[in-house]
Design an enzyme around this catalytic site. Structure first.
Site, mmCIF file in Angstrom:
data_model
loop_
_atom_site.group_PDB
_atom_site.id
_atom_site.type_symbol
_atom_site.label_atom_id
_atom_site.label_comp_id
_atom_site.label_asym_id
_atom_site.label_seq_id
_atom_site.Cartn_x
_atom_site.Cartn_y
_atom_site.Cartn_z
ATOM 1 N N VAL A 1 -9.431 0.996 -4.955
ATOM 2 C CA VAL A 1 -8.798 0.220 -5.355
ATOM 3 C C VAL A 1 -8.162 0.072 -4.147
ATOM 4 O O VAL A 1 -7.921 0.578 -3.699
ATOM 5 C CB VAL A 1 -7.868 -0.082 -6.351
ATOM 6 N N GLU A 2 -7.748 -1.205 -3.764
ATOM 7 C CA GLU A 2 -6.855 -1.796 -2.884
ATOM 8 C C GLU A 2 -7.639 -1.008 -1.335
ATOM 9 O O GLU A 2 -6.688 -0.500 -0.999
ATOM 10 C CB GLU A 2 -5.687 -0.955 -2.868
ATOM 11 N N GLY A 3 -8.072 -1.394 -1.215
ATOM 12 C CA GLY A 3 -9.369 -0.835 0.377
ATOM 13 C C GLY A 3 -9.556 0.678 -0.361
ATOM 14 O O GLY A 3 -9.194 1.543 -0.688
ATOM 15 N N ARG B 1 0.970 -1.038 0.125
ATOM 16 C CA ARG B 1 -0.344 -0.287 0.029
ATOM 17 C C ARG B 1 0.913 1.058 -0.037
ATOM 18 O O ARG B 1 0.810 2.249 -0.594
ATOM 19 C CB ARG B 1 -1.098 0.080 1.118
ATOM 20 N N LEU C 1 0.157 2.841 -5.461
ATOM 21 C CA LEU C 1 -0.445 4.034 -6.228
ATOM 22 C C LEU C 1 -0.174 5.348 -5.443
ATOM 23 O O LEU C 1 -0.805 6.293 -5.814
ATOM 24 C CB LEU C 1 -2.008 3.679 -5.286
#
Length: 819
Positions: free
Chosen positions: A504-506, A382, A386
């Site tokens: 995305v990614e949570g 994370r 991103l």
């Protein structure tokens, strides 16, 4: 003894109010410095002896002191009954095994310092500030630069795909093996290099960055490197590095988005006719990047052993395995359309797909450990992909808007001189400086081996949110040039794609309201997780140790918060002098106030805190902006506190503390503390609004920053160092760069025309219409007139927008949502 009596006799002559004030002052000093409990006990005894306290009072005091200081006594009489009571009341939040695994994944890093209320700035400022190696820089200046030059973002959106040459080049130069160790055929680059590469690719083409970053993020390579068997590593990693195998990682499902633990995909162990252990898989996944072109799927599923073949029970838990995409029952034939952005984002399904039990990543000994694998990998990932993608876009906006504001004229002057333009420009430049600070700082921590789940959640959430603000501001400033799509448009595709990174990614809403503080309040707090764990396990010894340390922690932070607030941070020792000293003091003040209020929330809401997502989100904002401020301080120190960078640094710091103050105001307006809500919502909130930690950056500071963004030169190059700048003036950003350089070089000649108009030697008119008169009047030479003519041509060309015939518009323009 006589001397002591004389001293006490002297103090006895002092008025009572002075004695009381002295005792109170000593209390404040001890609390501020976090004196140990035994020290408090001795100090109290000395004070009572000094005032000639009666024997009964000394006896009571000694009894209480022994009760609190002598651990076995305290544990038996106080802590054990309290543990039973708190368990009965469900006072602290219960943690499921899934939640516990997520909380324990990764490590506590700088976030623990900020959460402590007493951050060690020397420690923070000595955290690594990473540099690229010669090998990494050569790759960025070579293959990455070449790949960027091969890709045209507009053409990618039109075709919805890269051409074969681009795919071949990515495989040839091993762009899918950035993180794979050299011994397995990859590059083994640092997290800093990986992040820098993604940022540069994102500055050229968003889908290109996504295509490269996904195989190098959470997926088969990452999981194999940390958890795979040696046989699995030798088989897969070289193939993944060379692009012979194209990976995807299938996690998200219709009923398991941000709540990845709710996955329904299943695998059932069985023995085939030859007695070999196999797994029958069924799954329904969506939003899986690269699935439609994958050759190997990293699959997360719940593994069941109905015959108890492994001897571990029937339900083994979440497991990760590698599944070849060409197996019978695997479906990867469809794609989603994420807002028209042309990267491979797809569903994948499997129906009774049979694989060997050896397909489990790490072998059967890792069966059921998939959740831990995922949480530990996400705690790193994370903070890289991103955030880097957001920074690449931010740097492009800083560079392009700086040029556009100097090029574009309205009402006869460059729009960059309008105050209404300066305000969003300053946000773009200030956020970009802050984001690069946090990106590099975070990567430094990751490269030294930290796995700070809370910090990387902060990075993912804030980078994507700040990138959204930046692209919105860029669109506002560029106006018609921003909304007219075509190869000249620098901003539109990034604007369209922004919600994807948010999702995305949570999803960001849940990342802010649940993960950063909801997880951070337990993970980063010095004592909370230990107390909860002790309560769940009935461990009186651990509970006693943590509880009383926690009480001292609360008292100390309460006193520190008050004293730092009253002195505006001057009691805190800064790491260095001006101009950053005041920001260290404010950060110490913020940390103490945050830590105290965080404990008030834990005390007030107990087990229900994790569902109080509104107030949790405001705590997350404070923790986030404290981290971003600390990272910005680290950058300014690491880069030698350059005077020319001061305006960028100060804007970022002032904005950070303003956001911290805003969140404090919101918390104090809403917090509920039993019997004390009136105090926090009334006097404390009023004092906070009067005695503010931060205010928005001044207009003067914003003016200086927006002006710096419009000045070509070394500083502008450094602030946007890791982006792709086209060499051709026929490309969008290259056209802006050429026009800006021509206008800047011609600045003295423009000044001559300006003075001539004021002196009425030539008429006021567009520059191109002034040139003939200016030459005839001897204001400028013919060579200077030609230079201005070329500069004005470059200016005019740079502000043009794309236009299409009806046939071109209907056949060639890439579609957009609703289009």
């Amino acid at each position: 003894m006589e001397m002591i009596n004389e001293v006490y006799g002297f103090f006895g002559e002092i008025p009572a109010w002075i004695g009381a004030a002295s005792v109170f002052l000593v209390f404040l000093i001890f609390a501020y410095l976090r004196a140990p409990l035994w020290f408090w006990g001795i100090a109290g005894l000395v004070a009572l002896w000094g005032i000639a306290a009666p024997v009964w009072l000394l006896s009571v005091y000694l009894a209480l002191a022994l009760l609190l200081i002598v651990t076995p006594v305290r544990r038996t009489i106080l802590s054990a009954p309290m543990l039973k009571l708190l368990n009965a009341l469900n006072f602290l939040p219960a943690i499921s095994q899934t939640e516990k695994t997520a909380i324990e994944a990764g490590t506590v890093w700088v976030d623990g310092e900020l959460f402590s209320g007493r951050p060690d700035f020397k420690k923070i400022m000595n955290e690594p500030w990473p540099e690229l190696t010669d090998k990494e820089r050569a790759f960025i200046d070579g293959p990455v630069e070449e790949l960027c030059s091969m890709v045209d973002d507009w053409e990618v959106f039109k075709r919805k795909e890269f051409d074969r040459k681009t795919w071949d080049y990515m495989r040839e130069k091993k762009f899918f093996g950035l993180i794979i160790p050299e011994e397995y055929g990859g590059y083994g680059f640092s997290h800093h290099a990986h992040s820098t590469i993604v940022a540069k690719l994102a500055s050229r083409c968003g889908p290109l960055a996504t295509t490269v970053m996904v195989p190098n993020s959470l997926g088969p390579a990452e999981l194999l490197m940390h958890y795979g068997t040696e046989e699995q590593k030798k088989h897969y990693l070289p193939r993944l590095a060379s692009g012979e195998e194209m990976p995807c990682f299938a996690l998200t499902e219709p009923n398991a988005g941000s709540d990845a633990g709710a996955i329904e995909s299943s695998g059932h162990l069985f023995k085939d006719e030859s007695g070999e252990l196999k797994i029958r898989l069924n799954w329904d996944k969506r939003y899986i990047t690269l699935a439609s072109i994958s050759t190997v799927i990293g699959l997360a599923f719940k593994l069941y052993d109905p015959e108890n073949l492994l001897g571990k029970g029937e339900e083994l838990g979440i497991t990760c395995a590698l599944v070849q995409s060409d197996l019978d029952g695997v479906d990867i034939g469809k794609r989603h359309d994420p807002l028209g952005v042309p990267f491979h984002n797809c569903p994948t399904r499997g129906k009774d797909v049979v694989v060997s039990a050896d397909a489990v990543i790490g072998g059967l000994k890792e069966a059921g450990n998939g959740w831990r694998m995922l949480m530990e990998s996400l705690s790193v990932g994370r903070g890289i992909s991103l955030p880097a993608q957001g920074l690449g876009g931010a740097m492009v906006c800083t560079r392009a808007i700086g040029a556009y504001a100097a090029i574009r004229k309205q009402f006869g002057i460059n729009i960059g001189r309008f105050e209404g333009i300066e305000e969003p420009m300053a946000r773009i430049g200030g956020y970009t400086y802050l984001m690069e600070s946090a990106r590099r700082f975070t990567c430094g921590g990751l490269d030294k081996g930290a796995k700070p789940a809370v910090v990387t959640a902060i990075a993912k959430y804030n980078f994507t949110e700040l990138a959204r603000e930046i692209i919105n501001d860029a669109m506002d400033i560029s106006g018609g040039a921003g909304i007219s799509r075509g190869p000249r448009n620098i901003f539109a595709n990034g604007y369209i794609a922004t919600p994807i990174a948010i999702t995305v990614e949570g999803a960001n809403i849940l990342t802010r309201s649940l993960m950063i503080f909801g997880q951070g309040a337990i993970r980063c707090h010095p004592y909370a997780f230990k107390e909860i764990d002790a309560l769940m396990n009935g461990d009186v010894r651990q509970f006693d140790k943590s509880l009383w340390s926690h009480i001292g922690h609360v008292i100390s932070n309460g006193v520190r918060s008050v004293l730092l607030s009253v002195t505006r941070g001057w009691l805190a020792r800064p790491y260095s002098g001006r101009p950053s000293a005041k920001y260290y003091r404010r950060l110490a003040w913020s940390s103490a106030s945050f830590a105290f209020l965080a404990d008030m929330a834990l005390f007030s809401y107990g087990g229900s805190l994790k569902i109080k997502e509104k107030i949790s989100g405001r705590y997350a904002d404070i923790l986030s902006w404290m981290y971003l401020a600390a990272a910005t301080l680290r950058r300014y120190e690491a880069e030698g506190k350059r005077n020319e960078d001061r305006v960028w640094f100060e804007w970022a710091m002032e904005h950070s503390f303003w956001r911290i103050q805003t969140a404090f105001d919101q918390i104090l307006q809403e917090i509920r503390v039993p019997a004390l809500s009136w105090l926090f919502r009334g006097p404390v909130a009023l004092w906070s609004r009067i005695n503010r930690i931060g205010r928005p950056p001044s207009d003067k500071l914003g003016h200086k920053l927006s002006t710096a963004m419009q000045m070509p030169g070394e500083q502008r190059e450094r602030m946007t160092e890791h982006i792709y700048i086209p060499g051709s003036k026929e490309e969008a950003l290259g056209r802006y760069e050429y026009a800006l350089s021509m206008i800047a070089e011609s600045g003295p000649i423009y000044q001559k025309l300006y003075r001539a108009v004021k002196e009425k030697k030539i008429r006021k008119a567009p520059v191109r219409d002034q040139l003939t008169d200016a030459v005839e009047q001897g204001v400028i030479s013919r060579e200077e007139a030609e230079q201005l003519r070329l500069a004005e041509e470059a200016r005019f060309d740079a502000i043009q927008v794309d236009e299409f015939t009806l046939e071109e518009y209907q056949s060639e323009l890439p579609s957009v949502p609703g289009g």
